[in-house]
Scaffold this motif. Structure first.
Motif, PDB file in Angstrom:
ATOM      1  N   THR A  15       0.789  -1.240   0.095  1.00 44.90           N
ATOM      2  CA  THR A  15       0.055  -0.036   0.097  1.00 44.90           C
ATOM      3  C   THR A  15       0.946   1.259   0.021  1.00 44.90           C
ATOM      4  OG1 THR A  15      -0.160   0.009   2.508  1.00 44.90           O
ATOM      5  CG2 THR A  15      -1.737  -1.248   1.070  1.00 44.90           C
ATOM      6  N   LYS A  16       2.017   1.262   0.336  1.00 47.31           N
ATOM      7  CA  LYS A  16       2.768   2.413   0.910  1.00 47.31           C
ATOM      8  C   LYS A  16       2.980   3.276  -0.427  1.00 47.31           C
ATOM      9  CE  LYS A  16       6.894  -0.095   1.621  1.00 47.31           C
ATOM     10  NZ  LYS A  16       6.514  -1.349   1.517  1.00 47.31           N
ATOM     11  N   TYR A  17       3.422   2.910  -1.524  1.00 51.60           N
ATOM     12  CA  TYR A  17       3.684   3.550  -2.519  1.00 51.60           C
ATOM     13  C   TYR A  17       2.717   4.332  -3.318  1.00 51.60           C
ATOM     14  CZ  TYR A  17       7.899   0.340  -1.892  1.00 51.60           C
ATOM     15  OH  TYR A  17       8.966  -0.272  -1.503  1.00 51.60           O
ATOM     16  N   GLY A  18       1.585   3.742  -3.332  1.00 52.34           N
ATOM     17  CA  GLY A  18       0.447   4.516  -3.969  1.00 52.34           C
ATOM     18  C   GLY A  18      -0.576   5.324  -3.278  1.00 52.34           C
ATOM     19  N   ARG A  19      -0.224   5.051  -1.770  1.00 52.77           N
ATOM     20  CA  ARG A  19      -1.197   5.825  -1.091  1.00 52.77           C
ATOM     21  C   ARG A  19      -1.151   7.407  -0.993  1.00 52.77           C
ATOM     22  NH1 ARG A  19      -4.322   4.736   3.266  1.00 52.77           N
ATOM     23  NH2 ARG A  19      -4.769   6.282   5.220  1.00 52.77           N
ATOM     24  N   PRO A  20       0.200   7.850  -1.037  1.00 56.97           N
ATOM     25  CA  PRO A  20       0.287   9.268  -1.401  1.00 56.97           C
ATOM     26  C   PRO A  20      -0.549  10.073  -2.371  1.00 56.97           C
ATOM     27  CG  PRO A  20       2.396   8.450  -0.564  1.00 56.97           C
ATOM     28  CD  PRO A  20       1.223   7.270  -0.984  1.00 56.97           C
ATOM     29  N   ILE A  21      -0.524   9.069  -3.626  1.00 61.08           N
ATOM     30  CA  ILE A  21      -1.086   9.723  -4.900  1.00 61.08           C
ATOM     31  C   ILE A  21      -2.688   9.914  -4.721  1.00 61.08           C
ATOM     32  CG2 ILE A  21      -1.542   9.303  -7.269  1.00 61.08           C
ATOM     33  CD1 ILE A  21       1.453   9.797  -6.723  1.00 61.08           C
ATOM     34  N   ILE A  22      -3.314   8.934  -3.915  1.00 66.33           N
ATOM     35  CA  ILE A  22      -4.563   8.890  -3.694  1.00 66.33           C
ATOM     36  C   ILE A  22      -4.872   9.968  -2.576  1.00 66.33           C
ATOM     37  CG2 ILE A  22      -6.605   7.632  -2.901  1.00 66.33           C
ATOM     38  CD1 ILE A  22      -5.158   4.895  -3.632  1.00 66.33           C
ATOM     39  N   MET A  56     -15.572  13.451  -7.254  1.00 69.33           N
ATOM     40  CA  MET A  56     -15.112  13.332  -8.561  1.00 69.33           C
ATOM     41  C   MET A  56     -15.737  12.122  -9.497  1.00 69.33           C
ATOM     42  SD  MET A  56     -11.463  11.145  -7.187  1.00 69.33           S
ATOM     43  CE  MET A  56     -10.698  11.805  -8.477  1.00 69.33           C
ATOM     44  N   SER A  57     -15.545  12.247 -10.712  1.00 70.80           N
ATOM     45  CA  SER A  57     -16.213  11.383 -11.705  1.00 70.80           C
ATOM     46  C   SER A  57     -15.629   9.830 -11.686  1.00 70.80           C
ATOM     47  CB  SER A  57     -16.223  11.935 -12.927  1.00 70.80           C
ATOM     48  OG  SER A  57     -14.647  11.886 -13.667  1.00 70.80           O
ATOM     49  N   PHE A  58     -16.340   9.092 -12.106  1.00 68.97           N
ATOM     50  CA  PHE A  58     -15.793   7.596 -12.378  1.00 68.97           C
ATOM     51  C   PHE A  58     -14.334   7.841 -13.093  1.00 68.97           C
ATOM     52  CE2 PHE A  58     -20.115   5.886 -11.394  1.00 68.97           C
ATOM     53  CZ  PHE A  58     -19.938   5.488 -10.403  1.00 68.97           C
ATOM     54  N   VAL A 111     -10.626   6.445 -11.782  1.00 69.61           N
ATOM     55  CA  VAL A 111     -10.019   5.523 -12.598  1.00 69.61           C
ATOM     56  C   VAL A 111      -8.537   5.816 -12.767  1.00 69.61           C
ATOM     57  CG1 VAL A 111      -9.849   3.802 -14.497  1.00 69.61           C
ATOM     58  CG2 VAL A 111     -11.919   4.164 -13.081  1.00 69.61           C
ATOM     59  N   LYS A 112      -8.589   7.216 -13.392  1.00 69.51           N
ATOM     60  CA  LYS A 112      -7.215   7.660 -14.034  1.00 69.51           C
ATOM     61  C   LYS A 112      -6.449   7.952 -12.605  1.00 69.51           C
ATOM     62  CE  LYS A 112      -7.414  12.178 -14.909  1.00 69.51           C
ATOM     63  NZ  LYS A 112      -7.716  13.324 -15.933  1.00 69.51           N
ATOM     64  N   LEU A 113      -7.101   8.391 -11.653  1.00 68.80           N
ATOM     65  CA  LEU A 113      -6.154   8.422 -10.290  1.00 68.80           C
ATOM     66  C   LEU A 113      -5.562   7.147  -9.763  1.00 68.80           C
ATOM     67  CD1 LEU A 113      -5.209  10.169  -7.825  1.00 68.80           C
ATOM     68  CD2 LEU A 113      -7.476   9.638  -6.721  1.00 68.80           C
ATOM     69  N   PHE A 154      -1.392   2.732  -8.997  1.00 69.48           N
ATOM     70  CA  PHE A 154      -0.773   1.717  -9.360  1.00 69.48           C
ATOM     71  C   PHE A 154       0.573   1.640 -10.299  1.00 69.48           C
ATOM     72  CE2 PHE A 154      -4.634  -0.044  -8.033  1.00 69.48           C
ATOM     73  CZ  PHE A 154      -4.423  -1.389  -7.799  1.00 69.48           C
ATOM     74  N   ASP A 155       0.522   2.745 -11.183  1.00 66.30           N
ATOM     75  CA  ASP A 155       1.915   3.112 -11.844  1.00 66.30           C
ATOM     76  C   ASP A 155       3.000   3.204 -10.985  1.00 66.30           C
ATOM     77  OD1 ASP A 155       3.429   3.608 -14.361  1.00 66.30           O
ATOM     78  OD2 ASP A 155       3.663   5.425 -13.443  1.00 66.30           O
ATOM     79  N   SER A 156       2.886   4.196  -9.859  1.00 63.38           N
ATOM     80  CA  SER A 156       3.854   4.214  -8.905  1.00 63.38           C
ATOM     81  C   SER A 156       4.433   3.258  -8.177  1.00 63.38           C
ATOM     82  CB  SER A 156       3.461   5.432  -7.953  1.00 63.38           C
ATOM     83  OG  SER A 156       3.118   6.549  -8.510  1.00 63.38           O
ATOM     84  N   THR A 157       3.129   2.350  -7.829  1.00 61.98           N
ATOM     85  CA  THR A 157       3.502   0.929  -7.133  1.00 61.98           C
ATOM     86  C   THR A 157       4.387   0.163  -7.869  1.00 61.98           C
ATOM     87  OG1 THR A 157       1.378   1.395  -5.805  1.00 61.98           O
ATOM     88  CG2 THR A 157       2.674  -0.821  -5.683  1.00 61.98           C
ATOM     89  N   LEU A 158       3.872  -0.048  -9.212  1.00 66.40           N
ATOM     90  CA  LEU A 158       4.597  -0.874 -10.099  1.00 66.40           C
ATOM     91  C   LEU A 158       5.988  -0.512 -10.349  1.00 66.40           C
ATOM     92  CD1 LEU A 158       1.810  -1.022 -12.702  1.00 66.40           C
ATOM     93  CD2 LEU A 158       2.521  -3.227 -11.545  1.00 66.40           C
ATOM     94  N   LYS A 159       6.306   0.577 -10.423  1.00 65.14           N
ATOM     95  CA  LYS A 159       7.604   1.168 -10.521  1.00 65.14           C
ATOM     96  C   LYS A 159       8.422   0.896  -9.480  1.00 65.14           C
ATOM     97  CE  LYS A 159       7.756   3.611 -14.414  1.00 65.14           C
ATOM     98  NZ  LYS A 159       6.198   3.227 -14.954  1.00 65.14           N
ATOM     99  N   ALA A 160       7.707   0.904  -8.098  1.00 61.85           N
ATOM    100  CA  ALA A 160       8.680   0.613  -6.965  1.00 61.85           C
ATOM    101  C   ALA A 160       8.709  -0.610  -6.302  1.00 61.85           C
ATOM    102  CB  ALA A 160       8.006   1.525  -5.833  1.00 61.85           C
ATOM    103  N   ASN A 161       7.733  -1.481  -6.687  1.00 56.26           N
ATOM    104  CA  ASN A 161       7.679  -2.830  -6.082  1.00 56.26           C
ATOM    105  C   ASN A 161       7.642  -4.131  -7.266  1.00 56.26           C
ATOM    106  OD1 ASN A 161       6.802  -5.375  -4.661  1.00 56.26           O
ATOM    107  ND2 ASN A 161       6.883  -4.037  -3.024  1.00 56.26           N
TER     108      ASN A 161
END
Length: 258
Positions: A154-161, A169-171, A175-177, A182-189
């Motif tokens: 959870t830790k890498y993607g939480r600050p973005i959210i 916000m819209s759906f 989804v974009k957020l 997820f992109d930040s998490t994929l890059k880090a782990n």
């Protein structure tokens, strides 16, 4: 490891999960972690899983059997009067599955079969609800102060959210957020991996509004990843420059110990 997010909006619910499971760097597989059951016009129930794969598959299999096989036993998913009771039953099933696995494997099995679940949905005449279910079977519910839950890495993607979330916000923006998260998490782990599963549940829809599997070569996700990286670099370059100039206060003098 895994990464799953469930998010409450005024308009409904947005879910996203990865699909990677691994037992070391040389044993990586793809397994679905997002599941849902619906009765048109009456209810939709969705969940995402993280943790030991055998444990989560056992829980899902038992829930599936209850929806397909006639039984005298009360069906907690399709007949329970409230989402709270659905969460309580899923929590009980998760706890019992973990306890049985540990018992079958003796004391050495303790801690190896842990898992957690994000559960959400809506029953006709009631509000959409979102729960986090722990391995012990207890759970908490999302509120206006805590409008989303994460499980897994959870830790890498939480600050973005935290920075981007707005309840109205819209759906599409939600989804974009989540894709940025997820992109930040994929890059880090490396233990979190593509493809990603996405589900949008509209308030009073009682069925998925949008379901999609996002693969690594997906053009939109690649655009999100590239543009987010460029935006971060641009934002960094726009920050005031740090200076070693004389206007900086000198560091405190070293204290001599007697």
């Amino acid at each position: 490891m895994t990464y799953c997010v469930g998010m409450m909006l005024d308009k409904g619910l947005v879910l996203m999960s990865d699909t990677r499971t691994n037992s070391g760097v040389d044993n990586i597989s793809v397994f679905r972690k997002m599941f849902y059951w619906s009765v048109p016009g009456d209810r939709i129930i969705a969940l995402m899983t993280a943790g030991n794969l055998a444990t989560t598959q056992a829980v899902i299999s038992q829930l599936e059997e209850r929806t397909k096989t006639p039984s005298e036993r009360h069906n907690s998913l399709l007949e329970a009067p409230t989402m709270f009771q659905v969460a309580a039953e899923v929590g009980r099933l998760l706890r019992e599955t973990i306890q049985n696995s540990q018992s079958d494997n003796g004391q050495n099995g303790e801690g190896r079969f842990t898992a957690s679940i994000i559960l959400c949905g809506q029953i006709n005449g009631m509000e959409p609800r979102l729960f986090m279910i722990y391995p012990e079977g207890n759970f908490i519910e999302a509120t206006s102060d805590t409008p989303f839950f994460q499980i897994g890495e959870t830790k890498y993607g939480r600050p973005i959210i935290l920075r981007g979330y707005e309840r109205d916000m819209s759906f599409e923006d939600a989804v974009k957020l989540l894709m940025v998260s997820f992109d930040s998490t994929l890059k880090a782990n490396l233990s979190v991996g593509m493809p990603l599963d996405v589900m949008v549940i509209a308030r009073d829809g009682f069925g998925p509004l949008h379901v999609r599997r996002v693969h690594a070569e997906d053009a939109y996700f690649q655009s999100i990843s590239s543009n987010w990286g460029n935006a971060l670099k641009s934002a960094f370059d726009s920050l005031p420059d740090y200076s070693f100039g004389a206007d900086r206060e000198p560091p405190p003098a070293n204290l001599e110990l007697s």
